[in-house]
Motif scaffolding. Structure first.
Motif, PDB file in Angstrom:
ATOM      1  N   HIS A   1       8.389   9.844   0.964  1.00  0.00           N
ATOM      2  CA  HIS A   1       9.585  10.557   0.797  1.00  0.00           C
ATOM      3  C   HIS A   1      10.297  10.783   1.996  1.00  0.00           C
ATOM      4  N   ILE A   2      11.289   9.976   2.486  1.00  0.00           N
ATOM      5  CA  ILE A   2      11.885   9.937   3.822  1.00  0.00           C
ATOM      6  C   ILE A   2      13.270  10.759   3.476  1.00  0.00           C
TER       7      ILE A   2
ATOM      8  N   SER B   1      14.795   1.756   6.828  1.00  0.00           N
ATOM      9  CA  SER B   1      14.759   0.591   7.423  1.00  0.00           C
ATOM     10  C   SER B   1      14.484   0.927   8.733  1.00  0.00           C
ATOM     11  N   THR B   2      15.065   1.894   9.607  1.00  0.00           N
ATOM     12  CA  THR B   2      14.781   2.288  10.936  1.00  0.00           C
ATOM     13  C   THR B   2      13.254   2.379  11.118  1.00  0.00           C
ATOM     14  N   PHE B   3      12.564   3.279   9.878  1.00  0.00           N
ATOM     15  CA  PHE B   3      11.254   3.370  10.119  1.00  0.00           C
ATOM     16  C   PHE B   3      10.138   2.269   9.951  1.00  0.00           C
ATOM     17  N   ILE B   4      10.470   1.419   9.038  1.00  0.00           N
ATOM     18  CA  ILE B   4       9.736   0.210   8.698  1.00  0.00           C
ATOM     19  C   ILE B   4       9.872  -0.751   9.973  1.00  0.00           C
ATOM     20  N   THR B   5      11.240  -0.839  10.780  1.00  0.00           N
ATOM     21  CA  THR B   5      11.276  -1.351  11.940  1.00  0.00           C
ATOM     22  C   THR B   5      10.424  -1.035  13.138  1.00  0.00           C
ATOM     23  N   ALA B   6      10.356   0.297  12.967  1.00  0.00           N
ATOM     24  CA  ALA B   6       9.571   0.948  14.035  1.00  0.00           C
ATOM     25  C   ALA B   6       7.880   0.831  14.019  1.00  0.00           C
TER      26      ALA B   6
ATOM     27  N   ASP C   1       0.871  -1.313   0.083  1.00  0.00           N
ATOM     28  CA  ASP C   1      -0.037   0.058  -0.073  1.00  0.00           C
ATOM     29  C   ASP C   1       0.805   1.204   0.066  1.00  0.00           C
ATOM     30  N   VAL C   2       1.963   1.276   0.775  1.00  0.00           N
ATOM     31  CA  VAL C   2       2.905   2.438   0.883  1.00  0.00           C
ATOM     32  C   VAL C   2       4.202   1.886   0.471  1.00  0.00           C
ATOM     33  N   GLY C   3       4.910   3.030  -0.123  1.00  0.00           N
ATOM     34  CA  GLY C   3       6.310   2.696  -0.548  1.00  0.00           C
ATOM     35  C   GLY C   3       7.228   3.743  -0.268  1.00  0.00           C
ATOM     36  N   LEU C   4       8.555   3.355   0.379  1.00  0.00           N
ATOM     37  CA  LEU C   4       9.290   4.067   1.238  1.00  0.00           C
ATOM     38  C   LEU C   4      10.410   4.533  -0.164  1.00  0.00           C
TER      39      LEU C   4
ATOM     40  N   VAL D   1       0.292  -2.550   4.241  1.00  0.00           N
ATOM     41  CA  VAL D   1       1.459  -2.972   3.985  1.00  0.00           C
ATOM     42  C   VAL D   1       2.583  -1.914   3.369  1.00  0.00           C
ATOM     43  N   VAL D   2       3.805  -1.915   4.193  1.00  0.00           N
ATOM     44  CA  VAL D   2       4.849  -0.869   3.668  1.00  0.00           C
ATOM     45  C   VAL D   2       5.678  -1.558   3.001  1.00  0.00           C
ATOM     46  N   ALA D   3       6.361  -1.057   1.724  1.00  0.00           N
ATOM     47  CA  ALA D   3       7.562  -1.751   1.324  1.00  0.00           C
ATOM     48  C   ALA D   3       8.862  -0.692   1.282  1.00  0.00           C
ATOM     49  N   ASP D   4       9.812  -1.484   1.581  1.00  0.00           N
ATOM     50  CA  ASP D   4      11.266  -0.516   1.759  1.00  0.00           C
ATOM     51  C   ASP D   4      12.168  -1.122   0.680  1.00  0.00           C
ATOM     52  N   ILE D   5      12.574  -0.064  -0.182  1.00  0.00           N
ATOM     53  CA  ILE D   5      13.302  -0.843  -1.245  1.00  0.00           C
ATOM     54  C   ILE D   5      14.598  -0.050  -1.053  1.00  0.00           C
TER      55      ILE D   5
END
Length: 354
Positions: A243-244, A173-178, A161-164, A210-214
């Motif tokens: 957009h981080i 990666s820290t954000f998706i872990t949190a 649903d969401v892409g980083l 669902v979040v995707a981290d590439i």
């Protein structure tokens, strides 16, 4: 690399069995007539979307996949058995296309979805089919038809649903872990993420996304620089991009505004539709700045990017501001989804008529 999102394989359905030319032989029956049976159908090749798979690595080593052919027809009116079907399990989000023409054959978008990829050939007719009043002893039979054969390309685009988005070491990666159950590798050097990571963010017991981290992007990614270019395709199916931006880089010569512009330009070069997707700006590592510096960098980012969309300030490490962000994300995604049948019925329910 652990994550494999492309593979080339050969797929062949089973050929149909041949028809049989035979005549009945029984005691005291001199002219028994034709009794040759038909050949069996060749096996089909099916594909199934399996939620337990997340890579195409198995198809890198097994390149040839072939279903069984149908059994030939036999005498005594016996038809040949159909060939065994072959089922290939693939990750959800796999695109199957013809390797020679590039035409898309199938897309597996629904978990558990099963579709036929290659049809088995029909069995041939035995000579019993050709009996007539003028042809009492036919010797004709037909051969089984060949099954479908393809050289196909498998391409995986993860469904999230969401892409980083962001530069290496921006804190994705820290954000998706949190915020989720994903546990990607986190380290203090660039390109820690080598393959996409998916995380389920639970807002409430029955509310999640669902979040995707590439891998992090760098300037020139759309032309192949860095690692993230080969994973940009995974952002094409997302509904929202985050957009981080690292607003507290260790090197004072790094300009967050210039980095954000570079990422946006890479999106535009890669895919104009991807560039036009809804994108929120997330300023990370604000715990390293005092209140005055936070306001200054926020104003600088908005003016430098001419930003008109939502802006959030978070610290993924300290989990500051993350809760409000994920709550707003869920509300946005929920508003974009079409109403369910129950919700449609409620709109016309006289009990709710005002």
């Amino acid at each position: 690399m652990k994550f494999v999102d492309e593979a080339y394989i050969e797929v062949a359905a089973g050929d149909g069995g041949n028809g049989c030319s035979s005549f009945r032989h029984e005691k005291y029956k001199e002219y028994g007539g034709p009794d040759g049976g038909d050949g069996g159908r060749g096996g089909h090749v099916y594909v199934v979307a399996d939620t337990n798979l997340n890579t195409l690595i198995d198809f890198r080593y097994a390149r040839r996949h072939e279903a069984k052919r149908g059994q030939h027809g036999m005498g005594s009116d016996m038809f040949g058995a159909a060939g065994d079907d072959l089922t290939l399990r693939m990750p959800v989000g796999t695109i199957i296309s013809d390797a020679e023409t590039g035409d898309v054959l199938l897309e597996l978008l629904v978990p558990g979805e099963k579709q036929i990829l290659a049809k088995g050939g029909d069995g041939g007719f035995g000579n019993m089919h050709f009996k007539s009043s003028t042809n009492r002893s036919p010797r004709q039979k037909t051969m089984g038809k060949p099954g479908d054969r393809y050289s196909i390309k498998l391409e995986l685009k993860v469904l999230a649903d969401v892409g980083l988005l962001g530069m290496p070491n921006a804190g994705k990666s820290t954000f998706i872990t949190a915020v989720s159950n994903a546990r990607p590798k986190v380290a203090d050097y660039p390109f820690t993420t080598l393959h996409p990571n998916l995380g389920v963010v639970r807002v409430a017991p029955e509310q999640s996304f669902v979040v995707a981290d590439i891998p992090g992007l760098i300037e020139g990614a759309s032309e192949g620089a860095g690692l993230g270019h080969q994973f940009l395709r995974h952002l094409q199916r997302t509904g929202l991009l985050l957009h981080i931006v690292d607003v507290a880089p260790f090197d004072d010569s790094i300009d967050p505004v210039a980095q954000a512009k570079a990422i946006a330009e890479e999106l535009r070069k890669y895919d104009e539709e991807l560039h036009e997707k809804p994108r929120w700006l997330v300023l990370n590592k604000i715990d390293m700045l005092d209140e005055a510096a936070r306001k200054a960098v926020r104003q600088k980012m908005i003016e430098g990017l001419k930003w008109k969309g939502p802006v959030y300030e978070i610290s993924a490490l300290a989990r500051e501001g993350c809760e409000a962000l994920i709550r707003d994300i869920y509300q946005y995604l929920h508003a974009q989804k079409p109403p369910t049948e129950e919700e449609k019925e409620a709109l016309f329910d006289p009990r709710f008529d005002r």
